[in-house]
Design an enzyme around this catalytic site. Structure first.
Site, short mmCIF file in Angstrom:
data_model
loop_
_atom_site.label_atom_id
_atom_site.label_comp_id
_atom_site.label_asym_id
_atom_site.label_seq_id
_atom_site.Cartn_x
_atom_site.Cartn_y
_atom_site.Cartn_z
N ASN A 197 22.01 -25.38 -9.66
CA ASN A 197 21.19 -26.50 -8.95
C ASN A 197 20.11 -25.96 -8.00
O ASN A 197 20.17 -24.68 -7.56
CB ASN A 197 22.13 -27.09 -7.60
N GLN B 36 15.14 -29.99 13.92
CA GLN B 36 16.67 -29.64 13.65
C GLN B 36 16.81 -28.50 14.60
O GLN B 36 16.61 -27.27 14.53
CB GLN B 36 16.84 -29.41 12.12
N ARG C 259 -23.08 -12.66 2.40
CA ARG C 259 -22.36 -13.36 3.42
C ARG C 259 -22.68 -15.08 3.23
O ARG C 259 -23.48 -15.53 2.41
CB ARG C 259 -22.75 -12.90 4.91
N ALA D 175 -36.90 0.11 -0.36
CA ALA D 175 -35.67 0.49 0.18
C ALA D 175 -35.66 0.72 1.66
O ALA D 175 -36.50 1.21 2.23
CB ALA D 175 -35.63 2.12 -0.54
N GLY E 39 23.30 -26.65 7.75
CA GLY E 39 23.09 -26.86 6.47
C GLY E 39 22.19 -27.63 6.09
O GLY E 39 21.66 -28.44 6.82
N ASN F 135 13.42 -15.26 0.63
CA ASN F 135 14.16 -14.78 1.69
C ASN F 135 13.71 -13.61 2.23
O ASN F 135 14.08 -13.09 3.35
CB ASN F 135 15.61 -14.72 1.43
N HIS G 164 -32.20 -1.71 -2.59
CA HIS G 164 -31.93 -0.61 -1.84
C HIS G 164 -31.74 -0.73 -0.26
O HIS G 164 -32.61 -0.83 0.34
CB HIS G 164 -32.52 0.72 -2.10
N TYR H 224 -32.35 -11.21 15.19
CA TYR H 224 -31.58 -11.36 16.32
C TYR H 224 -32.24 -10.63 17.73
O TYR H 224 -32.42 -9.57 17.69
CB TYR H 224 -29.92 -10.79 16.26
#
Length: 455
Positions: free
Chosen positions: A168, A75, A332, A379, A80, A226, A362, A386
């Site tokens: 309405n 549009q 995770r 602990a 309207g 709004n 811990h 990695y």
């Protein structure tokens, strides 16, 4: 008879009052864009075709909705609601029915839309509501027999018409044949100089069509957004409804006003949820689950008799019965905790399985690991998964004991009932029942003199 159902969703508004670079329909309610709420509801009632009329920020809107099968119509001018539906006519089937919905009215329910469709017997049905303060809204005019005769907008209403309290919603179910017949004949001869969709009601009445009207179960189903204030208010109303639904299923909330449900939560019996808990995505909670304050649970399955202590974060985790987690634990994606496991303070688990009865109590990180049953992590014990380029796996056998402040450098396997001395850096596999110590010897220098500060 053609029973196909189309939805036309009007989503072209800019939302200037939002003060946002995002289109209004992409503003977030319960962790989901406003438009996505409407689309999900449409999917749940088996719609055959969905047409979205877009305008401002169309590229953003389309990119955000790629998971849905949609027909997009632009549009270019906002003239309207009648004009917005009219631009969709080329994509609208000639037969069947259409639901006319709004991308910024997100909470209309599937049940309400199904009733609205069923109410359309003669060609048109609409959603109305009787409210205490109808100011600014279109009024429903009825004759002495109670038949709907017209909808009058606020700025066009007489003083007598403004006293009407039935309003309405703008949500309709209309036969496509009537839309093709009426929309090309809309006029903008009104105070706003816009093409009102409501004028199709007047046309239907003139053709002798009895218009059915139903009311939603909840007022918030027809509330639009709004500005930021309205968005926040609607969020709280929706949260209250979601909490109420869970209370009916037996969940005890410490404070129903201090919890957020941003997805789907299924529950067993005797679940307790403390304050400031957030649920996201799909979450299932078993029987006798306790979730203490400040936790965030996302896309996770929690078994029976699990106790989650304060300030834990779960993301795509599976937790079996009897586990105790936290406080301040982070689970995770692809974390699996088997029965009666225990995770304690400041423990992070990622893409790992922790075996039945194992304890990581811990200050530990366990990533890309398979931990057997009855294992104890001391602990500060961690897996080093990695190498700067790739992730590697750590395997720990049943009943192993990992001493305090140990680093398990993957790829590495620790055998069953093995013992790792505290402070070790383990880079090689350890056999079953073995003791491994990987640290420098302690050196003691008697009568040691500390360096003195230079003057």
């Amino acid at each position: 008879m053609n029973n196909t159902l189309t939805t036309i969703i009007l989503a072209a508004g800019k939302g200037t009052r939002m003060q946002s670079a995002k289109p209004k329909v992409l503003q977030i309610l319960a962790d989901k864009p406003l438009l996505a709420h409407v689309l999900d509801t449409c999917q749940s009632i088996s719609v055959d075709k969905t047409i979205v009329v877009y305008g401002f920020g169309g590229d953003q809107v389309q990119q955000a909705m790629t998971d849905y099968s949609l027909t997009w119509v632009e549009q270019t001018e906002q003239l309207g609601t009648g004009h917005a539906v009219k631009v969709a006519l080329d994509e609208l089937p000639s037969t069947g029915k259409s639901l006319i919905l709004y991308g910024d009215v997100p909470l209309v329910s599937a049940e309400t839309l199904s009733r609205l469709k069923q109410a359309n017997v003669q060609g048109m049905s609409m959603l109305t509501l009787t409210v205490d303060n109808p100011f600014g809204l279109g009024r429903i005019k009825r004759d002495e027999q109670g038949n709907i005769t017209a909808i009058v907008e606020q700025k066009d209403a007489s003083e007598q018409e403004q006293a009407i309290r039935e309003i309405n919603s703008g949500i309709y179910c209309v036969d496509n044949a009537l839309l093709h017949q009426y929309l090309p004949n809309l006029s903008n001869d009104n105070a706003q100089q816009e093409y009102y969709l409501t004028d199709i009601v007047k046309m239907a009445v003139a053709d002798g069509i009895a218009i059915a009207a139903i009311e939603p179960d909840y007022e918030f189903e027809i509330e639009g957004v709004n500005n930021r204030q309205q968005l926040a208010q609607l969020e709280r109303k929706w949260q209250a409804k979601l909490v109420e639904d869970l209370q009916v299923q037996g969940v005890q909330f410490a404070d129903p006003n201090r919890v957020d449900i941003r997805g789907e939560v299924s529950v067993g019996q005797d679940v307790f949820v403390d304050i400031n808990v957030v649920f996201k995505g799909k979450v299932s909670l078993g029987n006798n689950v306790t979730i203490e304050a400040g936790c965030m649970i996302k896309d996770s399955q929690i078994g029976d008799n699990v106790h989650i202590k304060p300030y834990c974060v779960f993301d795509d985790a599976q937790v079996a019965q009897g586990a105790t987690i936290g406080p301040f634990a982070h689970l995770r994606p692809q974390t699996v905790l088997e029965k009666n496991t225990r995770l304690g303070n400041f423990v992070e688990i990622k893409k790992s399985r922790i075996g039945e009865g194992s304890k990581v109590n811990h200050l530990s990180y366990v990533g890309d690991a398979q931990i057997g049953a009855g294992v104890n992590f001391g602990a500060g014990a961690i897996t080093c998964n990695y190498d700067g380029v790739n992730k590697h796996q750590t395997i720990v056998g049943d009943n192993a004991f990992i001493g305090t402040n140990t680093s398990l450098v993957a790829p590495v396997t620790i055998g069953q009932t093995a013992t790792i001395g505290a402070g070790s850096v383990i880079t090689k596999n350890v056999e079953d029942n073995a003791l491994a110590i990987g640290r420098g010897r302690q050196v003691q220098k008697d009568n040691y003199q500390r360096p003195e500060k230079k003057k």
